[in-house]
Design an enzyme around this catalytic site. Structure first.
Site, mmCIF file in Angstrom:
data_model
loop_
_atom_site.group_PDB
_atom_site.id
_atom_site.type_symbol
_atom_site.label_atom_id
_atom_site.label_comp_id
_atom_site.label_asym_id
_atom_site.label_seq_id
_atom_site.Cartn_x
_atom_site.Cartn_y
_atom_site.Cartn_z
ATOM 1 N N CYS A 1 0.817 -1.210 0.000
ATOM 2 C CA CYS A 1 0.000 0.000 0.000
ATOM 3 C C CYS A 1 0.857 1.268 0.000
ATOM 4 O O CYS A 1 0.449 2.307 -0.507
ATOM 5 C CB CYS A 1 -0.912 0.024 1.225
ATOM 6 S SG CYS A 1 -1.816 -1.494 1.531
ATOM 7 N N ASP B 1 -2.301 -3.906 7.906
ATOM 8 C CA ASP B 1 -3.401 -4.742 8.381
ATOM 9 C C ASP B 1 -3.337 -6.134 7.766
ATOM 10 O O ASP B 1 -3.627 -7.135 8.431
ATOM 11 C CB ASP B 1 -4.744 -4.110 8.009
ATOM 12 C CG ASP B 1 -5.048 -2.874 8.831
ATOM 13 O OD1 ASP B 1 -4.253 -2.543 9.722
ATOM 14 O OD2 ASP B 1 -6.076 -2.232 8.572
ATOM 15 N N CYS C 1 -3.145 3.492 3.017
ATOM 16 C CA CYS C 1 -3.615 2.298 3.705
ATOM 17 C C CYS C 1 -4.692 2.702 4.701
ATOM 18 O O CYS C 1 -4.892 3.879 4.974
ATOM 19 C CB CYS C 1 -2.451 1.584 4.394
ATOM 20 S SG CYS C 1 -2.766 -0.164 4.746
ATOM 21 N N ASP C 2 -5.363 1.715 5.262
ATOM 22 C CA ASP C 2 -6.598 1.949 6.008
ATOM 23 C C ASP C 2 -6.482 2.998 7.101
ATOM 24 O O ASP C 2 -7.366 3.842 7.247
ATOM 25 C CB ASP C 2 -7.080 0.646 6.643
ATOM 26 C CG ASP C 2 -7.434 -0.408 5.620
ATOM 27 O OD1 ASP C 2 -7.163 -0.195 4.424
ATOM 28 O OD2 ASP C 2 -7.975 -1.450 6.012
ATOM 29 N N LYS C 3 -5.464 2.933 7.937
ATOM 30 C CA LYS C 3 -5.380 3.808 9.102
ATOM 31 C C LYS C 3 -4.589 5.073 8.834
ATOM 32 O O LYS C 3 -4.831 6.095 9.476
ATOM 33 C CB LYS C 3 -4.759 3.071 10.308
ATOM 34 C CG LYS C 3 -5.411 1.754 10.646
ATOM 35 C CD LYS C 3 -6.916 1.848 10.722
ATOM 36 C CE LYS C 3 -7.573 0.485 10.783
ATOM 37 N NZ LYS C 3 -7.260 -0.400 9.666
ATOM 38 N N CYS D 1 -5.390 -2.314 -1.177
ATOM 39 C CA CYS D 1 -6.223 -3.479 -1.480
ATOM 40 C C CYS D 1 -7.315 -3.130 -2.488
ATOM 41 O O CYS D 1 -7.969 -2.095 -2.384
ATOM 42 C CB CYS D 1 -6.823 -4.032 -0.204
ATOM 43 S SG CYS D 1 -5.578 -4.565 0.992
ATOM 44 N N GLU E 1 -9.761 -6.027 13.728
ATOM 45 C CA GLU E 1 -10.675 -6.452 12.670
ATOM 46 C C GLU E 1 -10.865 -7.972 12.733
ATOM 47 O O GLU E 1 -9.909 -8.710 12.960
ATOM 48 C CB GLU E 1 -10.111 -6.085 11.298
ATOM 49 C CG GLU E 1 -10.011 -4.598 11.064
ATOM 50 C CD GLU E 1 -9.376 -4.253 9.731
ATOM 51 O OE1 GLU E 1 -9.453 -3.090 9.336
ATOM 52 O OE2 GLU E 1 -8.795 -5.151 9.073
ATOM 53 N N SER F 1 -12.703 -5.717 8.778
ATOM 54 C CA SER F 1 -11.995 -5.260 7.593
ATOM 55 C C SER F 1 -13.017 -4.807 6.561
ATOM 56 O O SER F 1 -14.145 -5.307 6.523
ATOM 57 C CB SER F 1 -11.159 -6.409 7.028
ATOM 58 O OG SER F 1 -10.780 -6.147 5.694
#
Length: 562
Positions: free
Chosen positions: A57, A89, A130-132, A199, A450, A476
């Protein structure tokens, strides 16, 4: 912008470099990193990079940061690149390490605030992938409230046979079921992640990128670009340029991240079928910028906004395929034309949403990724905010309708993700079960892991329509099935989820938005009196500090509430 105006803007944040007793020392320090006499007359633009070789990512973001720096320099600023942390993650899921995932959002926000606040940058570009680190970047920008642009690092390309990271997780469950042998699992693992980028489905990263663009904090198109592409490089360069324009016009995040802007973000997330994590992160971002946003707002907006995108995890297509037909700008134009977006919201272009969308062309004829309003995937929101005696202050579910809208089953209780995962894979979990995974909340986990491994195992075992999962943890963006998370109050605080016993009947109704435990009030009170809070799992370090300061998931799980 005149040079005097440049210096006026700088004095607001970085007086020690411009005048006063620290002038000579500050100049000496900056000369060592490449400043010239002319550079001291320019606005300083901080480029917050989340580069790391830990994860695909973020592995390319150093190059994107250099593009943004070049754009800022060409527009008359002086850029300085600095890094913040990131975690993966995908690597941590299903392990103790995942407890640090949501914690990293706060660390990232803290670090951006700390660096920019100390160095006195006049404007900022933050690049997340990325997610966070994406909501973490946004929270940092919101705290500082200086002219800023967020850039998304871009989406990954599909793996072999249209696979992605979720394919790997679900392959484990398929192997446990006997549908895949180890060689087939290894083949998926070797080819599902072909290179840089986040992702590939409408998981949390692509969801948050879309939300931030809809909010107006990214340049148009930023959320729907391939990670390795000329368009992404141009987006980064353009962001560097845009900050100078924002600085000249004195447009700050608080001017853009308004209540209406958050409503636009929620609308786009719903239309795209986005991740439940958007609820958590948008609440946190709103709290940080001082906008009053509550779980009930997702309910009200969800009543009028349909799901239009046939994207993974519950749909068929990947983000790269949405990129190929025009990204989210045509979708936003559709939503605007149907009166579902606030077109008067200001954006980082200096123009409004409506002005940005004025010349956007529709999707090509014949595409079936984005459905028409008269043929939606779901007529109202897939993000269901549930209340009831199991979640007095709310819970979040992602119910597309494919898994049904009602589930009643018997509770099978676990005190950790690992316990549940073992019982799914060994066949203990059977049709009709409602898995209750507790003590995984923000305080109790700590870190609100998650539940991707259990949900993927359930899907891989073919139980997606026959088993429900509820938790005070979260999911997730790749999770799907009949799942309910963010149950509040969490178990560690004595919430009702702590009182569920094996065999209790649990009912989830995604039409009436209720989650109920079929146990009398008297019996619940008896259990409450007998319940004892477990000791904290960590007493020193990052996780201990987080557990002591974090708010409820219903408030965004932030750590800096007054």
């Amino acid at each position: 912008m005149t040079q005097d105006k440049n210096q006026d803007k700088r004095r607001k944040y970085s007086a020690p470099v411009v005048d006063g007793i620290g002038k000579s020392a500050s100049r000496a320090m900056l000369r060592a990193v490449g400043f010239t006499d002319e550079d001291f007359k320019k606005p300083q633009i901080g480029i917050a990079s989340t580069w790391s070789n830990l994860t695909p990512c973020n592995m390319h973001i150093n190059q994107l940061a250099e593009e943004s720096a070049a754009g800022a320099d060409e527009a008359g600023g002086k850029s300085l690149i600095f890094n913040t942390i990131t975690i993966s993650d995908g690597i941590a899921n299903g392990t103790e390490g995942m407890k640090y995932s949501l914690v990293s959002r706060e660390v990232i926000a803290d670090s951006i605030e700390t660096v920019a606040g100390c160095e006195g940058f006049d404007g900022l570009v933050a690049i997340g992938g990325c997610d966070k680190n994406m909501p973490g970047c946004m929270m940092g920008l919101a705290r500082l409230n200086r002219p800023s642009v967020f850039v998304y690092g871009g989406t990954i390309m599909p793996g072999e046979n249209h696979t992605d990271i979720i394919s790997v997780f679900e392959a484990v469950g398929s192997h446990a079921r006997g549908d895949l042998d180890l060689i087939e699992v290894k083949q998926i693992e070797e080819t599902a992640i072909p290179g840089p980028g986040s992702c590939g489905g409408m998981y949390t990263a692509n969801t948050m990128a879309s939300a931030i663009e809809a909010m107006g904090m990214s340049l148009p198109g930023s959320s729907a670009q391939n990670a390795v592409s000329d368009t992404k490089a141009a987006d980064c360069r353009g962001a560097g340029t845009a900050v100078l324009n924002l600085l000249e016009k004195d447009i700050k995040p608080s001017d853009i991240m308004t209540r209406k802007a958050f409503e636009n973000a929620i609308t786009v997330v719903i239309a795209l079928g986005g991740s439940t994590n958007a609820v958590l992160h948008l609440l946190a971002m709103a709290s940080t910028i001082g906008v009053d946003l509550e779980l009930e707002d997702f309910v009200e907006i969800g009543k009028r906004v349909p799901v239009l995108a046939d994207l993974r995890p519950s749909g068929h297509y990947m983000m790269s395929e949405l990129v190929a037909i025009g990204g989210i700008q045509p979708l936003m134009k559709m939503l605007l034309d149907h009166g579902l977006l606030h077109g008067d919201c200001l954006t980082v272009t200096g123009q409004t949403i409506a002005e940005n969308l004025a010349d956007v062309a529709p999707y090509p004829e014949g595409q079936d990724i984005i459905h028409a309003f008269d043929n939606p995937i779901k007529a109202d929101s897939h993000l269901r905010i549930l209340f009831g005696n199991l979640a007095p202050t709310g819970a979040v579910a992602k119910i597309t309708g494919k898994e049904g809208t009602h589930f009643t089953g018997r509770a099978r209780v676990f005190h950790s993700e690992e316990e549940a995962q073992e019982r799914i894979l060994d066949g203990t979990v059977v049709a009709g079960d409602v898995l209750v995974i507790r003590y995984e909340g923000p305080k109790g986990g700590p870190g609100m892991r998650e539940m991707l491994s259990p949900t993927s195992a359930i899907m891989g075992k073919g139980l997606g329509s026959d088993v429900a999962l509820i938790t005070d943890g979260r999911f997730s963006g790749g999770s799907h099935g009949f799942v309910v998370g963010h149950i509040t109050p969490e178990a560690a605080e004595g919430g009702p989820i702590a009182l569920v016993e094996d065999g209790d009947t649990v009912t989830i109704d995604a039409v009436s938005n209720r989650i109920e435990l079929d146990v009398s009030g008297e019996e619940l009170e008896r259990r409450r009196q007998a319940w004892q809070a477990p000791p904290p799992r960590f007493t020193r370090g990052t996780l201990a500090k987080y557990s002591r300061t974090v708010s409820s998931a219903s408030k965004g799980a932030v750590t800096d509430l007054p």
